[in-house]
Design an enzyme around this catalytic site. Structure first.
Site, PDB file in Angstrom:
ATOM      1  N   SER A 265      22.705 -60.189 -16.798  1.00 18.33           N
ATOM      2  CA  SER A 265      21.353 -60.727 -16.969  1.00 18.33           C
ATOM      3  C   SER A 265      20.555 -59.804 -17.884  1.00 18.33           C
ATOM      4  O   SER A 265      20.955 -58.672 -18.158  1.00 18.33           O
ATOM      5  CB  SER A 265      20.654 -60.818 -15.614  1.00 18.33           C
ATOM      6  OG  SER A 265      20.346 -59.514 -15.176  1.00 18.33           O
ATOM      7  N   LYS A 266      19.413 -60.323 -18.333  1.00 17.97           N
ATOM      8  CA  LYS A 266      18.528 -59.544 -19.177  1.00 17.97           C
ATOM      9  C   LYS A 266      18.124 -58.250 -18.445  1.00 17.97           C
ATOM     10  O   LYS A 266      18.026 -57.196 -19.042  1.00 17.97           O
ATOM     11  CB  LYS A 266      17.287 -60.375 -19.509  1.00 17.97           C
ATOM     12  CG  LYS A 266      16.301 -59.656 -20.380  1.00 17.97           C
ATOM     13  CD  LYS A 266      15.103 -60.507 -20.682  1.00 17.97           C
ATOM     14  CE  LYS A 266      13.879 -60.142 -19.865  1.00 17.97           C
ATOM     15  NZ  LYS A 266      13.480 -58.750 -19.893  1.00 17.97           N
ATOM     16  N   ARG A 267      17.945 -58.395 -17.146  1.00 18.16           N
ATOM     17  CA  ARG A 267      17.543 -57.224 -16.357  1.00 18.16           C
ATOM     18  C   ARG A 267      18.600 -56.103 -16.392  1.00 18.16           C
ATOM     19  O   ARG A 267      18.277 -54.934 -16.419  1.00 18.16           O
ATOM     20  CB  ARG A 267      17.252 -57.625 -14.898  1.00 18.16           C
ATOM     21  CG  ARG A 267      15.823 -57.283 -14.500  1.00 18.16           C
ATOM     22  CD  ARG A 267      15.434 -57.871 -13.155  1.00 18.16           C
ATOM     23  NE  ARG A 267      15.498 -59.317 -13.162  1.00 18.16           N
ATOM     24  CZ  ARG A 267      16.254 -60.039 -12.323  1.00 18.16           C
ATOM     25  NH1 ARG A 267      17.005 -59.439 -11.419  1.00 18.16           N
ATOM     26  NH2 ARG A 267      16.238 -61.340 -12.382  1.00 18.16           N
ATOM     27  N   GLY A 269      20.503 -55.453 -18.874  1.00 21.58           N
ATOM     28  CA  GLY A 269      20.350 -54.803 -20.169  1.00 21.58           C
ATOM     29  C   GLY A 269      19.206 -53.794 -20.123  1.00 21.58           C
ATOM     30  O   GLY A 269      19.350 -52.656 -20.569  1.00 21.58           O
ATOM     31  N   ASP A 270      18.067 -54.218 -19.541  1.00 21.20           N
ATOM     32  CA  ASP A 270      16.905 -53.326 -19.449  1.00 21.20           C
ATOM     33  C   ASP A 270      17.273 -52.074 -18.640  1.00 21.20           C
ATOM     34  O   ASP A 270      16.945 -50.951 -19.012  1.00 21.20           O
ATOM     35  CB  ASP A 270      15.729 -54.025 -18.751  1.00 21.20           C
ATOM     36  CG  ASP A 270      15.218 -55.222 -19.558  1.00 21.20           C
ATOM     37  OD1 ASP A 270      15.572 -55.305 -20.750  1.00 21.20           O
ATOM     38  OD2 ASP A 270      14.503 -56.069 -18.985  1.00 21.20           O
TER      39      ASP A 270
END
Ligand code: GLU
Length: 510
Positions: A265-267, A269-270
């Site tokens: 998920s994008k999270r 990556g963050d």
């Protein structure tokens, strides 16, 4: 039947494009191009609540950057326009009504409060989130439970209602997936999905089937997360009488977190410090920007290559493929069923390999803009080309060119004097003072001549050139990095070389 290959990518414009979405585009594109077919982009924007301004434009910019241009789309046009579902709104109701008339769907008049009450009433340990399905529909307010006169009255009074599919009792819905083979679902596992909403908009389920039919889609490739919806779609194809035209399905494997635990998920990556979106995405509501692969310094060639390898290989160990090579080699049958773990280090390796592989000309534009972003204006294109050629093997991401090459265009911002000082002595000082004199008189200014002169001077002073090379490098670039020192001196020129030696000698005297 020899059907023209027509594939579609059907994104909902809800935000940045996840690398999984771009991989879906890529596999669609490769299959279409390999088979002389058409690649269509259809915008699925029927869920107005999730619509995000700018997301559609972002999708097309991303496809452009990747070199995966559609043949038909809302912006490319095409014979099946419009390609935005919101603009096709008027066409869907008749199909929903046809389904009701033929007993495959029904009107449901339940209010949001009725639905909440249902969820509470039927909640149990075995069924923590009750769905509107073949058991529960019997207890709700719909055209299956109300008599015909009441239904007509409610419709005539425009009481808000939806149309739901009527899942058949005790049937098995099967289809052949190009990756997974035979896939079956029992109808008791599938709920009565809404097909047409109270606002008259179709849901994704109805719209996707109607549009795939009307746009003559021959193959539908999408992420594995859509597999549970497939039985609804297969039944709709059948109920609408279009079974013979149903596309061939392929549900692509998920892209997993680096540890393999669940969907990336994008999270993630963050949290782990790597991009997940193709390009920078700025959320129009929060103004928060998420960095994309492009802005991180990935080349589109590398991005496309690494995406292809997330779930596919050509049956050999080969890892580097250009887009035309992928078009030639790709086959859906070689896509794995299991999820593909994302490995950022490996992603960077692909970029490094592509930087090495591409010629100076292909890198110039990207590298120039990295320098400009760093505040260094490049006026000499020939010099830029030379620098790229010299440092490209040391670069993994495009901004590395700035780190590896800024000193060609400007004096180093700082000099790592501590790396020189401990071994600095009069002999060295003398050597570099003489080197300034020798280089000043030099009529030849090529790598080879500079190296020869340097070594002869070292020998005359009984010094080992190896001991002098590091200080020389630090004088020219500021630190322990960069390509060959004599190459650097040759490129920056006589005046600048002498100037940089002098500057460091002064610092050493302080
Ligand atoms: N609109 C769906 C999405 O947002 C498309 C799924 C499909 O390709 O059927 O991914």
């Amino acid at each position: 039947m020899n059907r023209k290959v027509r594939v579609r990518f059907a994104p909902s414009p809800t935000g940045g494009l996840h690398l999984g979405g771009v991989r879906t585009v890529l596999f669609n594109y490769l299959f279409a191009k390999q088979n002389g077919g058409d690649f269509i982009v259809r915008i699925e924007d029927t869920d107005q609540g999730r619509f995000v301004t700018g997301a559609e434009e972002y999708i097309f910019n991303t496809l452009k950057w990747c070199g995966l241009e559609p043949d038909e789309s809302p912006i490319h046009g095409g014979p099946f326009a419009p390609y935005r579902q919101s603009e096709r709104k008027a066409g869907y109701r008749r199909y929903a009504e046809q389904l009701v008339k033929e007993g495959y769907a029904y009107y449901a008049f339940d209010t949001p409060a009725d639905l909440d009450a249902m969820r509470i009433q039927f909640k149990s340990a075995e069924n923590p989130s009750p769905q509107y399905n073949q058991n529960i529909r019997e207890k709700m307010k719909n055209s299956l439970t109300l008599n015909a006169a009441d239904v007509s009255k409610l419709l005539a009074e425009h009481v808000p209602h939806v149309v739901r599919i009527k899942m058949p009792l005790n049937e098995t819905v099967s289809f052949t997936d190009m990756i997974r083979g035979e896939v079956s679902f029992h109808t008791s596992q599938v709920d009565d999905k809404v097909l047409l909403k109270a606002d008259g908009m179709p849901t994704y389920h109805l719209a996707v089937v109607v549009d795939d039919y009307l746009m003559k889609i021959s193959h539908a490739f999408r992420g594995e997360e859509w597999l549970p919806s497939a039985p609804v779609h297969v039944l709709l194809w059948k109920y609408l009488g279009w079974e013979a035209d149903m596309p061939q399905w392929a549900h692509l494997p998920l892209i997993l977190k680096p540890d393999g635990n669940g969907k990336l998920s994008k999270r993630d990556g963050d949290r782990l410090g790597f991009p997940v979106f193709a390009m920078n995405w700025t959320d129009p509501a929060t103004h928060e920007t998420t960095t994309g692969f492009k802005e991180k310094g990935f080349l589109p060639e590398a991005f496309v290559n690494l995406l292809a390898m997330l779930g596919w290989n050509d049956g050999t160990d080969r890892e580097i493929f250009s887009l035309p090579e992928l078009i030639e080699k790709f086959s859906m049958e070689r896509v794995h069923k299991g999820g593909a773990k994302f490995d950022y280090e490996k992603a960077k390796w692909y970029n490094h390999e592509w930087i090495r592989k591409l010629g100076v000309k292909s890198l110039e534009f990207g590298v120039r803009s990295e320098f400009e972003k760093a505040g260094i204006q490049i006026t000499d294109g020939v010099l830029l080309g030379k620098v790229i050629g010299l440092v490209k093997d040391r670069c993994t991401l495009l901004p590395d060119f700035v780190q590896q090459g800024a000193f060609f265009f400007q004096s180093p911002g700082s000099i790592d004097i501590d790396a020189v000082k401990p071994k600095w002595d009069d002999d060295r000082n003398m050597f570099f003072t003489e080197l300034i004199r020798a280089y000043a008189l030099s009529t030849l200014w090529e790598t080879h001549d500079l190296e020869k002169e340097f070594k002869e001077l070292a020998a005359a002073n009984q010094l080992k050139p190896g001991d002098l090379m590091l200080p020389f490098r630090i004088m020219l670039v500021g630190g322990k990095f960069g390509p060959g020192v004599f190459d650097i001196a040759a490129i920056i020129g006589k005046e600048e070389t002498i100037q940089r030696i002098k500057h460091t000698l002064q610092l050493l005297q302080l």
